[in-house]
Motif scaffolding. Sequence first.
Motif, PDB file in Angstrom:
ATOM      1  N   ASN A  36       0.861  -1.183   0.000  1.00  0.00           N
ATOM      2  CA  ASN A  36       0.000   0.000   0.000  1.00  0.00           C
ATOM      3  C   ASN A  36       0.893   1.227   0.000  1.00  0.00           C
ATOM      4  O   ASN A  36       1.350   1.669   1.047  1.00  0.00           O
ATOM      5  CB  ASN A  36      -0.904   0.021   1.240  1.00  0.00           C
ATOM      6  N   PRO A  37       1.189   1.775  -1.177  1.00  0.00           N
ATOM      7  CA  PRO A  37       2.102   2.920  -1.217  1.00  0.00           C
ATOM      8  C   PRO A  37       1.512   4.139  -0.527  1.00  0.00           C
ATOM      9  O   PRO A  37       0.303   4.345  -0.531  1.00  0.00           O
ATOM     10  CB  PRO A  37       2.290   3.175  -2.715  1.00  0.00           C
ATOM     11  N   MET A  38       2.403   4.926   0.077  1.00  0.00           N
ATOM     12  CA  MET A  38       1.937   6.155   0.715  1.00  0.00           C
ATOM     13  C   MET A  38       1.644   7.195  -0.362  1.00  0.00           C
ATOM     14  O   MET A  38       2.193   7.135  -1.454  1.00  0.00           O
ATOM     15  CB  MET A  38       2.974   6.665   1.721  1.00  0.00           C
ATOM     16  N   PRO A  39       0.797   8.164  -0.066  1.00  0.00           N
ATOM     17  CA  PRO A  39       0.566   9.256  -1.024  1.00  0.00           C
ATOM     18  C   PRO A  39       1.806  10.141  -1.104  1.00  0.00           C
ATOM     19  O   PRO A  39       2.743   9.990  -0.319  1.00  0.00           O
ATOM     20  CB  PRO A  39      -0.620  10.006  -0.405  1.00  0.00           C
ATOM     21  N   ASP A  40       1.809  11.066  -2.033  1.00  0.00           N
ATOM     22  CA  ASP A  40       2.913  12.000  -2.154  1.00  0.00           C
ATOM     23  C   ASP A  40       2.936  12.895  -0.917  1.00  0.00           C
ATOM     24  O   ASP A  40       2.019  13.696  -0.713  1.00  0.00           O
ATOM     25  CB  ASP A  40       2.724  12.838  -3.418  1.00  0.00           C
ATOM     26  N   PRO A  41       3.958  12.770  -0.058  1.00  0.00           N
ATOM     27  CA  PRO A  41       3.991  13.569   1.177  1.00  0.00           C
ATOM     28  C   PRO A  41       3.984  15.073   0.950  1.00  0.00           C
ATOM     29  O   PRO A  41       3.546  15.825   1.821  1.00  0.00           O
ATOM     30  CB  PRO A  41       5.290  13.124   1.855  1.00  0.00           C
ATOM     31  N   ALA A  42       4.456  15.533  -0.216  1.00  0.00           N
ATOM     32  CA  ALA A  42       4.492  16.975  -0.483  1.00  0.00           C
ATOM     33  C   ALA A  42       3.105  17.541  -0.755  1.00  0.00           C
ATOM     34  O   ALA A  42       2.895  18.735  -0.614  1.00  0.00           O
ATOM     35  CB  ALA A  42       5.411  17.276  -1.660  1.00  0.00           C
ATOM     36  N   THR A  43       2.150  16.692  -1.143  1.00  0.00           N
ATOM     37  CA  THR A  43       0.803  17.179  -1.451  1.00  0.00           C
ATOM     38  C   THR A  43      -0.264  16.641  -0.501  1.00  0.00           C
ATOM     39  O   THR A  43      -1.333  17.212  -0.391  1.00  0.00           O
ATOM     40  CB  THR A  43       0.401  16.797  -2.886  1.00  0.00           C
ATOM     41  N   THR A  44       0.040  15.552   0.180  1.00  0.00           N
ATOM     42  CA  THR A  44      -0.899  14.937   1.117  1.00  0.00           C
ATOM     43  C   THR A  44      -0.158  14.688   2.424  1.00  0.00           C
ATOM     44  O   THR A  44       0.802  13.928   2.436  1.00  0.00           O
ATOM     45  CB  THR A  44      -1.425  13.589   0.570  1.00  0.00           C
ATOM     46  N   PRO A  45      -0.556  15.321   3.517  1.00  0.00           N
ATOM     47  CA  PRO A  45       0.170  15.118   4.774  1.00  0.00           C
ATOM     48  C   PRO A  45       0.252  13.641   5.153  1.00  0.00           C
ATOM     49  O   PRO A  45      -0.725  12.911   5.084  1.00  0.00           O
ATOM     50  CB  PRO A  45      -0.663  15.900   5.793  1.00  0.00           C
ATOM     51  N   VAL A  46       1.462  13.232   5.503  1.00  0.00           N
ATOM     52  CA  VAL A  46       1.725  11.866   5.953  1.00  0.00           C
ATOM     53  C   VAL A  46       2.235  11.974   7.381  1.00  0.00           C
ATOM     54  O   VAL A  46       3.206  12.688   7.633  1.00  0.00           O
ATOM     55  CB  VAL A  46       2.769  11.177   5.047  1.00  0.00           C
ATOM     56  N   PRO A  47       1.604  11.288   8.329  1.00  0.00           N
ATOM     57  CA  PRO A  47       2.057  11.409   9.717  1.00  0.00           C
ATOM     58  C   PRO A  47       3.460  10.835   9.899  1.00  0.00           C
ATOM     59  O   PRO A  47       3.868   9.925   9.168  1.00  0.00           O
ATOM     60  CB  PRO A  47       1.021  10.602  10.504  1.00  0.00           C
ATOM     61  N   LEU A 123       8.435  19.769   8.719  1.00  0.00           N
ATOM     62  CA  LEU A 123       7.626  19.266   9.833  1.00  0.00           C
ATOM     63  C   LEU A 123       7.286  17.792   9.687  1.00  0.00           C
ATOM     64  O   LEU A 123       6.579  17.240  10.525  1.00  0.00           O
ATOM     65  CB  LEU A 123       6.327  20.089   9.928  1.00  0.00           C
ATOM     66  N   SER A 124       7.776  17.170   8.623  1.00  0.00           N
ATOM     67  CA  SER A 124       7.393  15.798   8.339  1.00  0.00           C
ATOM     68  C   SER A 124       8.605  14.970   7.930  1.00  0.00           C
ATOM     69  O   SER A 124       9.419  15.424   7.121  1.00  0.00           O
ATOM     70  CB  SER A 124       6.350  15.788   7.208  1.00  0.00           C
ATOM     71  N   HIS A 125       8.721  13.768   8.495  1.00  0.00           N
ATOM     72  CA  HIS A 125       9.725  12.771   8.118  1.00  0.00           C
ATOM     73  C   HIS A 125       8.994  11.452   7.856  1.00  0.00           C
ATOM     74  O   HIS A 125       8.934  10.585   8.726  1.00  0.00           O
ATOM     75  CB  HIS A 125      10.753  12.570   9.227  1.00  0.00           C
ATOM     76  N   PRO A 126       8.426  11.274   6.657  1.00  0.00           N
ATOM     77  CA  PRO A 126       7.643  10.068   6.381  1.00  0.00           C
ATOM     78  C   PRO A 126       8.434   8.765   6.455  1.00  0.00           C
ATOM     79  O   PRO A 126       7.876   7.725   6.787  1.00  0.00           O
ATOM     80  CB  PRO A 126       7.108  10.293   4.969  1.00  0.00           C
TER      81      PRO A 126
END
Length: 199
Positions: A36-47, A123-126
């Motif tokens: 299940n790939p993560m969404p693009d962190p630059a356009t969709t916030p990823v915790p 603010l994010s390190h996916p």
Amino acid sequence: MLDRRSLGAAAFGAIALSAVASGTSIAEATSDHRWNPMPDPATTPVPNPPLPKNLTREERAHLKTFDELDFDVFTHAKWDRLGESHAQHVRVHWPDGHYTDGIDKHIEDLAALFVWAPDTRILSHPLRLATNELTAVTGVMQGTFTRPMPDGKGGFIQPTGRKYAINMATVGIWNRRGTMDEEFLFWDNQTFYQQIGLA
């Protein structure tokens, strides 16, 4: 014995493979064992995920120091604290292929981002990986081009008011004192310039 100067971009892939080989299975993240790939962190916030399992005390410390570096020191331009994560003699490799030596030059380069985009932040390190003295961390750097940007020729590029949010990755080589001797920064400059209206 690793040649610490020859790691470059290959280090990021090697760390990822090492994490998988050591038992950090991608399939563990899903109950049906499908990717299940993560969404693009630059356009969709990823915790920010928890730190990987089975880290040594030193590996965990490196990743925690790196989180503090980006989320507090970099984001709030606390340059007097950069020595907590970077050695005085640190070599920093930039996405355009050039490198700099020494913490003072690195501070000067980082501070230059805040001249034209004072709200620059991470603010994010996916993704966060560590093995021995190597760390590989992805993040999202974002800000807004609201002030004149020095053009390097004595003039200025007027602000476009455009926001940017770009995916980036940092590979760090840490020493026994818990600071980075070498840092490799990766992001797509073309996407970056397009987002701020300069390409």
